[in-house]
Design a protein around this motif. Structure first.
Motif, short mmCIF file in Angstrom:
data_model
loop_
_atom_site.label_atom_id
_atom_site.label_comp_id
_atom_site.label_asym_id
_atom_site.label_seq_id
_atom_site.Cartn_x
_atom_site.Cartn_y
_atom_site.Cartn_z
N SER A 1 59.47 70.87 -3.59
CA SER A 1 59.71 70.30 -2.27
C SER A 1 58.39 69.07 -1.76
O SER A 1 58.46 68.69 -0.72
CB SER A 1 59.68 71.30 -1.27
OG SER A 1 58.25 72.02 -1.25
N GLY A 2 57.73 69.11 -2.81
CA GLY A 2 56.44 68.12 -2.46
C GLY A 2 56.36 66.98 -3.51
O GLY A 2 57.32 66.87 -4.36
N ASP B 1 50.34 64.07 -6.14
CA ASP B 1 49.12 63.13 -5.91
C ASP B 1 48.87 62.56 -7.28
O ASP B 1 47.92 62.98 -7.85
CB ASP B 1 48.13 63.66 -5.17
CG ASP B 1 46.97 62.61 -4.54
OD1 ASP B 1 46.74 61.72 -5.57
OD2 ASP B 1 46.65 62.65 -3.41
N LEU C 1 45.64 68.70 0.76
CA LEU C 1 46.93 68.44 0.60
C LEU C 1 47.81 69.62 1.23
O LEU C 1 47.45 70.69 1.38
CB LEU C 1 47.41 68.24 -0.69
CG LEU C 1 46.72 67.27 -1.64
CD1 LEU C 1 47.42 67.17 -2.90
CD2 LEU C 1 46.98 65.91 -0.97
N SER C 2 49.07 69.14 1.64
CA SER C 2 49.83 70.26 2.32
C SER C 2 50.28 71.47 0.96
O SER C 2 49.95 71.07 -0.03
CB SER C 2 51.52 69.63 2.81
OG SER C 2 52.12 69.23 1.42
N ASP C 3 50.95 72.27 1.43
CA ASP C 3 50.99 73.61 0.57
C ASP C 3 52.08 72.93 -0.58
O ASP C 3 51.89 72.89 -1.90
CB ASP C 3 51.92 74.66 1.25
CG ASP C 3 50.90 75.39 2.06
OD1 ASP C 3 49.76 75.11 2.18
OD2 ASP C 3 51.49 76.31 3.07
N ALA C 4 53.32 72.17 -0.20
CA ALA C 4 54.24 71.62 -1.16
C ALA C 4 53.39 70.52 -2.04
O ALA C 4 53.56 70.52 -3.39
CB ALA C 4 55.17 70.94 -0.37
N ASP C 5 52.72 69.64 -1.36
CA ASP C 5 52.15 68.79 -2.23
C ASP C 5 51.12 69.17 -3.04
O ASP C 5 50.87 68.78 -4.24
CB ASP C 5 51.55 67.44 -1.08
CG ASP C 5 52.73 66.59 -0.76
OD1 ASP C 5 53.76 66.83 -0.85
OD2 ASP C 5 52.24 65.90 0.18
N ALA C 6 50.37 70.05 -2.83
CA ALA C 6 49.17 70.68 -3.66
C ALA C 6 49.80 71.33 -4.68
O ALA C 6 49.43 71.26 -5.78
CB ALA C 6 48.49 71.81 -2.72
N ARG D 1 46.98 80.54 -0.14
CA ARG D 1 47.83 79.86 1.22
C ARG D 1 48.60 80.94 1.91
O ARG D 1 48.94 80.68 2.95
CB ARG D 1 48.21 78.55 0.84
CG ARG D 1 47.19 77.67 0.62
CD ARG D 1 47.41 76.27 0.53
NE ARG D 1 46.54 75.36 0.27
CZ ARG D 1 46.70 74.03 0.40
NH1 ARG D 1 47.82 73.47 0.98
NH2 ARG D 1 45.62 73.13 -0.01
#
Length: 364
Positions: free
Chosen positions: A218-219, A222, A258-263, A204
């Motif tokens: 920063s995420g 899940d 998911l977003s980069d941070a959440d992933a 990514r």
């Protein structure tokens, strides 16, 4: 056979996180650690890292393997050639495929080539004999972890956690005389650790790692994905047990939306949860979990582990060990054991039928 007595051995390790080659010297008699020597690190070039990735999952003789092996050999020769005073070398090679109970195990790179280049005996192919005898062929550092527990003068059970591309745990009762004794060691892979995180940020963001866990921090993990991850059949298998780098590829697919941070946060939480799940198999509680490998530099992963584990979680530097070099030191130590005809794995570490010494020795 080596001469009896204390031997300076040089070990090298290039792990499944594909970062580069660690190299380290150890003075040992094949049983005890007597002294730690010089260390060095050579990072893989991006070109070599991509080449190795192209070879993941390939077996001996398949197209592309020879090119990977040549790249791995050249990188190892460059860093191992910096050392003086070694009497023997332990060369792990780069794992491309690992399928115990199936096709076996495959580490790219020839010890014979390195023996010619270095002018020293090289012990390599550490895992095949164990797999052929019904073992998992991994993890192989536990006998060295046992020696480390003796070196730090541990008097009660302690656990080592290596956070490389895959995580692995070694539970040790240092009151035993030798690692191969029944009840002295239990070892197994916990699950994915750095590999999926590294692969995510590479794909990514073009980065080699989530430095310090900054992206994950920063995420938000899940929780549903992590809960599904923990239902994987692997977690219900009794140890010893081991994994291939790509056995949990479905986890990376699960965070695709998911977003980069959440992933990154989700993959990091999964790595920590896998360790906590693994610790449920410990024969007796430990007061301290000693963490080695690149993952200990990930502050978010370490904090997650501290929240989940019922014991103190600290990097191995807290007891005077070098967490960046422990696996390279392990293969230096194991090389001497192979040369002396001593076992390098046992039923408690790999599930092999009996204590066995692996590895072949190539001479210049």
């Amino acid at each position: 056979m080596l001469k009896a007595g204390n031997i300076w051995a040089l070990g090298a390790m290039s792990g499944t996180s594909l970062d580069g080659v660690d190299a380290a010297m150890v003075l040992t008699d094949g049983h005890r650690i007597l002294e730690f020597g010089h260390t060095a690190y050579r990072e893989y070039t991006e070109e070599l890292r991509d080449l190795i990735r192209s070879g993941l999952g390939l077996w001996q003789g398949e197209d592309g393997v020879e090119a990977v092996a040549e790249g791995v050999e050249a990188a190892h020769a460059a860093v191992l050639g910096l050392f003086e005073g070694a009497e023997i070398v332990g060369f792990h090679g780069q794992t491309l495929a690992h399928e115990p109970g199936g096709r076996g195990t495959h580490q790219a790179g020839s010890g014979q080539v390195l023996a010619q280049v270095l002018g020293l005996p090289v012990v390599w192919d550490f895992r095949s004999a164990d797999v052929e005898m019904g073992g998992q062929g991994a993890p192989l550092a536990p006998f060295f972890h046992f020696a480390c527990a003796k070196w730090i003068k541990a008097e009660a059970p302690v656990a080592f956690l290596n956070l490389g591309g895959v995580g692995n745990l070694t539970w040790i009762d240092p009151r035993h005389h030798a690692a191969e004794e029944a009840g002295a060691c239990l070892a197994f892979d916990t699950g994915p650790a750095n590999a999926p995180i590294n692969d995510l940020v590479t794909a990514r963001l073009g980065l080699s790692r989530d430095e310090g866990g900054g992206l994950a921090g920063s995420g938000t993990p899940d929780a549903a994905i992590v809960a599904r991850f923990l239902t994987h059949p692997y977690f219900y298998k009794m140890p010893p047990k081991s994994l291939d780098r790509n056995d949990f590829s479905s986890l990376v697919e699960a965070v695709a939306g998911l977003s980069d941070a959440d992933a990154a946060a989700t993959l990091t939480a999964a790595a920590a949860a896998a360790v906590a799940k693994g610790a449920e198999h410990f024969p007796a509680p430990v007061s301290r979990l000693l963490v080695t490998g690149g993952g200990r530099h990930n502050a978010v992963l370490m904090a997650m582990l501290a929240d989940l584990m019922p014991c103190e979680v600290v990097p191995v530097e807290a007891v005077g060990l070098d967490g960046d070099m422990l696996e390279a030191q392990a293969f230096a130590y194991l090389a001497v054991r192979v040369a002396m005809g001593l076992p390098t794995s046992c039923p408690g570490t790999t599930g092999v039928r009996a204590a066995i010494g692996g590895g072949q020795i190539s001479r210049p």
